[in-house]
Scaffold this motif. Structure first.
Motif: not given
Length: 310
Positions: A162-175
């Motif tokens: 699941c995570m490998a198929n996600l792109s993170f290009c905006g916020s990097s804050i995990i609440n």
């Protein structure tokens, strides 16, 4: 913004619980003590079960594996969380986040199934005592535990995919105070449809199915106990199941709440619910099973007497 033009996130920031230094130090001390009790309690349970011949039975075979899983799952979360309490930079690299997702989901789902196997073990012991040793043979117990780890591994691989198929290009804050797949899906800037399907399918197929095993087992157990005529017999039967039912209620109640609730940003209540099944439950399990179990207390007494030469 197009995916190809964005700057991909290489590190995430965990918000933790508070920015107040006093609160952070207080929580650091509380969670440090909790983690130390978790390590000592679960290691002690494993050693006691291996060293005590009277505990070499199916129930304690499952309990020893549960202690090992609790030891591993708490170690995936607690050390990083403790460092973040006393560190200004609460960051975790992408690779570290992937590793945390994989290992936590592996051991978390393994625990679900171990608790289900323990419920089934109690069902056979209470409802079919005459065939207990035939049904719960060493080979069968070994297969049930191996199956629990394989389901956990399948879940870990699935959530990592699941995570490998996600792109993170905006916020990097995990609440949250650790990398969990649910808030990561909410944080992603790519299409999360497949990831959400995998997450919900895993939670429903594995989590709900294992909880149903527990529920059906205990409905049958309670029905059988209520049919016992003697009060002493009822009390004895209830006492053998009470500790397991307590541990199951805490773990399943909080974890199913987290993973089956409607998707949204993590709230403060979500964080404390996550604390219950990631930090508190691994600490409580060995305490619950030792304080409420006469056989464990007797084995501990004999072990202490051997060590002291009494």
């Amino acid at each position: 913004m197009a995916e190809s033009n964005c700057t991909r996130v290489t590190e995430f920031r965990l918000t933790g619980f508070s920015e107040d230094p006093v609160i952070q130090v207080t929580l650091f001390l509380i969670f440090l003590i909790t983690y130390l009790v978790t390590i000592l309690g679960n290691l002690g349970m494993i050693v006691l079960i291996r060293a005590s011949p009277q505990l070499h039975s199916p129930m304690y075979y499952f309990l020893g594996n549960l202690a090992f899983v609790d030891l591993c799952s708490s170690t995936v979360i607690a050390p990083k969380m403790l460092v973040d309490f006393i560190s200004e930079k609460k960051g975790i690299a992408y690779a570290g986040c992937v590793a945390q997702v994989f290992t936590f989901d592996l051991f978390g789902m393994t625990e679900c199934f171990l608790l289900a196997m323990m419920a089934y073990d109690r069902y056979v012991a209470v409802c079919h005592p005459l065939v207990y040793h035939l049904v719960m043979s060493p080979k069968c117990c070994s297969q049930l535990v191996t199956g629990s780890y394989l389901v956990g591994l399948t879940n870990g691989v699935g959530q990592t995919f699941c995570m490998a198929n996600l792109s993170f290009c905006g916020s990097s804050i995990i609440n949250l105070f650790f990398c969990d797949i649910s808030p990561l899906i909410s944080l992603s800037t790519s299409d999360t449809t497949l990831s959400r399907i995998i997450l919900r399918t895993s939670a429903s197929l594995f989590g709900v199915s294992s909880s149903l095993v527990v529920l059906v087992s205990y409905v049958a157990i309670i029905s059988a106990i209520l049919s016992i005529s003697s009060t002493k017999g009822k009390h004895k039967a209830f006492s053998t199941c009470a500790s397991h039912l307590t541990a199951v209620s805490i773990f399943y109640g909080t974890s199913l709440f987290m993973y089956l609730k409607p998707s949204s940003d993590s709230s403060r209540e979500d964080k404390w619910a996550a604390v219950l099944y990631t930090v508190v439950t691994p600490m409580l399990n060995p305490l619950i099973y030792s304080l409420r179990n006469k056989e464990v207390k007797e084995a501990l007494r004999r072990a202490v007497l051997r060590e002291t030469g009494g």
